[in-house]
Design an enzyme around this catalytic site. Structure first.
Site, PDB file in Angstrom:
ATOM      1  CD  GLU A   4      -7.836  -4.942  -2.755  1.00 17.14           C
ATOM      2  OE1 GLU A   4      -7.108  -5.834  -3.235  1.00 17.14           O
ATOM      3  OE2 GLU A   4      -7.390  -3.946  -2.152  1.00 17.14           O
ATOM      4  CG  ASP A  36      -1.299   2.314  -5.886  1.00 19.62           C
ATOM      5  OD1 ASP A  36      -2.438   2.348  -6.363  1.00 19.62           O
ATOM      6  OD2 ASP A  36      -1.020   1.674  -4.861  1.00 19.62           O
ATOM      7  NE  ARG A  71      -6.178  -8.527  -2.827  1.00 20.26           N
ATOM      8  CZ  ARG A  71      -5.703  -8.363  -1.595  1.00 20.26           C
ATOM      9  NH1 ARG A  71      -5.375  -9.415  -0.874  1.00 20.26           N
ATOM     10  NH2 ARG A  71      -5.573  -7.160  -1.075  1.00 20.26           N
ATOM     11  CB  THR A  80      -1.549  -3.781  -9.722  1.00 22.83           C
ATOM     12  OG1 THR A  80      -0.833  -2.996  -8.764  1.00 22.83           O
ATOM     13  CG2 THR A  80      -2.936  -4.096  -9.209  1.00 22.83           C
ATOM     14  CD  GLU A 126       3.283  -2.498  -2.653  1.00 20.29           C
ATOM     15  OE1 GLU A 126       3.800  -2.624  -1.523  1.00 20.29           O
ATOM     16  OE2 GLU A 126       2.159  -2.944  -2.929  1.00 20.29           O
TER      17      GLU A 126
END
Ligand SMILES: *[C@@H]1O[C@H](CO)[C@@H](O)[C@H](O)[C@H]1NC(C)=O
Ligand SMILES: *[C@@H]1O[C@H](CO)[C@@H](O)[C@H](O)[C@H]1NC(C)=O
Length: 647
Positions: free
Chosen positions: A281, A414, A285, A632, A546
């Site tokens: 994360e 994913d 981010r 992503t 998504e």
């Protein structure tokens, strides 16, 4: 010397016969012979006086020995001058081979001789040129000095040139960074323009609410109107929303808001805190957000911050395999994996979604250490045996062995697949290893996991040790966009574009079959229902991106109006059900007409959901897909060789 009276008077011999002593007088012949003998003796004595060395000087034995030694060089000369056997002593006698000391001496002797002869030669040569020894030494010194100077100068010039090139590149970055598809995209179509403006206003509302109620916190609680922090951000307020939103603010041309975010990052963003963070994360981010901000604006501050934070993640890679742990303690550098993960394993989607950021970071900093870490992860994955060609979600970082054989295009899997394709694209299509792995993984998943429902909907089921669970996560809905994005690079563009469209359709159905027109966290397919959540703990919607992400790619790649229409449906649903006075909130049950709110404005709402919605209603020259690759978390990085801020 006088001869008379010298001869003794004892018995005489003549030719060995004793001469009788009776005779007193000598005959004339005898007299003559005696005279001759005396004369000869006299001459010899006389000669000796002149020709023998001077014995009067009492030559000492030391001097004698010394003379012999000096003479020795001449005496033992083994080879003639100019002999071609350089440096080698050729034994001339067999006994020379017997005594090693003798040889040793001879070698030394030979060497001395050769040295002397060389000196003589050099001296002769120099004398010829009128140069004396001292001058030669000086000359040689000068030559060395000059050589050093030239080298030094060359080095300086090279460095100067490098610096100049760097500064020039930097200038280019700063001049152009904000202009290659980073801003603009004003749509020709007035309806699209109106819708785009609506999305921009949503962004402003979300941002202003965060600024007003939660400034500096990780996220906003829009109903409680205060800060919030999910466990992935640890316990400290790190301004996750600010870093995650800054590139969207810039792209939307919200200049004041962008500036406020930028200044907070410059002065307040710090990871010098005691907190335990998710490596994944933090990477997608924080590092991703800062890298995109750098790429879009050319502002070096973002690059520096991104590198600083990535450095904090490096201890996670200290494992026997190089597969990183999930969590790192910023203060101690301590690392661990999630307690819930199968057998202490790391998670595929987490350690497999570092490549884009680390690759780009190495490219812009010139520091290869980031790239090396993710290349190691890549090569471990590439070399591992894949069950049925599939990549399980769990891998043990200590043993390098797979955990449970669960495979998913949704949670835990994913973005690993996404990053294989995008690594290839970001590298300017140089990363062929990534492409090959992507093709292999997709082929296996289409074969083993892609299903068609009774009504003809396509979806990816989850694979659990050979059995299928007919469930698809909201997270897995990104795959429509991924398949479409990869279509052009595949052996059958039509096929993959169609698959992308099929997934987009299914995911849109999952939205359309709810009360609020926003999709559930996961939906299932069975004999009685399709694309709906049947379990209460899968009915929530937390502002995830998504589905609109796939609409964005499908719109860009097909220009089919339905994707803009579907995106607009989502905008309207968000405005109706998620918007509050204090910002946007998630929903607990999408099948309820008046749903409960979860009171969290996720940082990815501004980073991703609103960004993709804005781009769908923009023209394609805003973040064109041949020049930018989204990570992503929807943070765009420039494709290699296609942008001044790229490599
Ligand atoms: C940011 O840093 C400044 C100066 O160090 C400080 O005064 C301010 O309180 C900080 N703001 C936040 C939101 O952390
Ligand atoms: C591409 O895939 C489609 C199915 O989507 C198929 O009908 C077509 O024959 C394929 N084309 C080639 C060249 O393989």
């Amino acid at each position: 010397m006088a001869a008379s009276g010298v001869l003794p008077t004892y018995q005489r011999y003549v030719n060995g016969v004793p001469v009788p002593a009776g005779r007193k007088t000598l005959r004339l012949r005898e007299k003559y012979i005696i005279l001759l003998v005396f004369a000869t003796f006299g001459i010899v004595c006389f000669g000796a006086f002149f020709f023998l060395p001077n014995l009067q000087d009492r030559v000492t034995m030391v001097e004698v020995r010394k003379r012999f030694r000096d003479a020795g060089e001449g005496l033992f000369l083994p080879q003639q001058e100019g002999d071609s056997h350089e440096g080698k002593v050729i034994p001339r006698h067999d006994d020379d081979l017997v005594d090693p000391h003798k040889i040793d001496d001879k070698i030394r002797l030979q060497m001395n001789i050769e040295k002397d002869m060389a000196n003589v030669k050099v001296k002769k040569e120099l004398d010829k040129q009128g140069i004396k020894g001292e001058e030669v030494k000086k000359l040689q010194g000068n030559i060395q000095e000059d050589k050093d100077k030239i080298l030094q100068k060359q080095k300086e010039e090279e460095e100067k040139k490098k610096l100049e090139e760097k500064q020039k590149a930097l200038q280019v970055e700063q001049d152009h960074a904000g202009h290659v598809g980073a801003k603009g995209g004003e749509p020709q179509d007035s309806t699209a323009k109106e819708k785009r403006d609506t999305v921009r206003k949503m962004m402003k509302h979300a941002w202003d609410s965060y600024v007003k109620y939660a400034w500096g916190a990780n996220e906003l609680r829009p109903i409680s109107r205060r800060g919030h922090s999910a466990s992935i951000f640890g316990t400290m307020a790190l301004g996750a929303t600010i870093v995650d939103s800054v590139d969207t603010l810039f792209i939307m041309g919200l200049e004041e808001e962008y500036k406020k975010a930028r200044d907070w990052i410059a002065t307040n963003l710090s990871f010098e805190v005691s907190s335990e963070l998710s490596v994944f994360e933090t990477n997608i981010r924080f590092v991703g957000g800062l890298l995109a901000a750098y790429a879009l604006t050319g502002d070096q501050m973002f690059k520096q911050k991104a590198a600083n934070i990535a450095d904090k993640l490096m201890p996670a890679f200290n494992t026997p395999t190089g597969i990183p742990y999930s969590m790192v303690n910023l203060k101690t550098g301590g690392t661990r994996n999630w307690g819930w993960a199968s057998g202490g394993c790391s998670i595929l989607s987490e350690f497999g979604s570092l490549h884009l950021e680390f690759y780009y970071l190495s490219a812009i900093t010139g520091d290869k250490k980031y790239l090396e870490k993710v290349q190691k992860v890549r090569s471990v994955l590439n070399q591992l045996e894949k069950p049925s060609g599939l990549y399980p979600n769990y891998l043990n970082p200590k043993t390098g062995k797979w955990g449970q054989h669960h495979v998913s295009i949704g949670a835990l899997g994913d973005s690993f697949y996404e990053y294989l394709l995008k690594s290839y694209l970001l590298s300017g299509k140089e990363d062929l290893e990534a492409k090959k792995m992507y093709d292999g993984a997709v082929t296996a998943m289409l074969d083993k996991m892609m299903q068609t429902s009774k009504s003809g909907m396509k979806y990816f089921a989850e694979y659990k040790s050979g059995r299928l669970e007919h469930k698809m996560d909201h997270l897995g809905c990104f795959s429509g966009g991924m398949l479409a994005l990869g279509a052009k690079e595949s052996d059958n563009e039509t096929k993959y574009l169609k698959l992308g469209a099929d997934i987009a359709h299914t995911c849109h159905e999952s939205y359309d079959r709810t009360a609020v027109k926003l999709g559930p966290e996961a939906f299932r397919f069975d004999t009685t229902s399709e694309a709906v959540a049947t379990r209460s703990n899968e009915k929530y919607y937390i502002l995830r991106p998504e589905v609109v992400e796939t609409h964005f790619y499908m719109w860009r790649l097909t220009k089919d109006q339905k994707y803009r229409d579907w995106a607009w449906e989502a905008v309207q649903a968000l405005e109706k059900h998620s918007r509050t006075e204090g910002g946007y909130t998630g929903i607990r049950d999408v099948y309820q007409v008046v749903p409960q709110k979860d009171d969290v404005q996720q940082s990815f709402f501004m980073a991703e959901t609103l960004k993709y919605l804005y781009l769908i209603f923009s023209d394609d020259d805003l973040i064109p897909l041949d020049k930018w690759v989204f990570n992503t978390e929807a943070h765009p990085f420039p494709v290699k060789g296609n942008h001044p801020a790229s490599i």
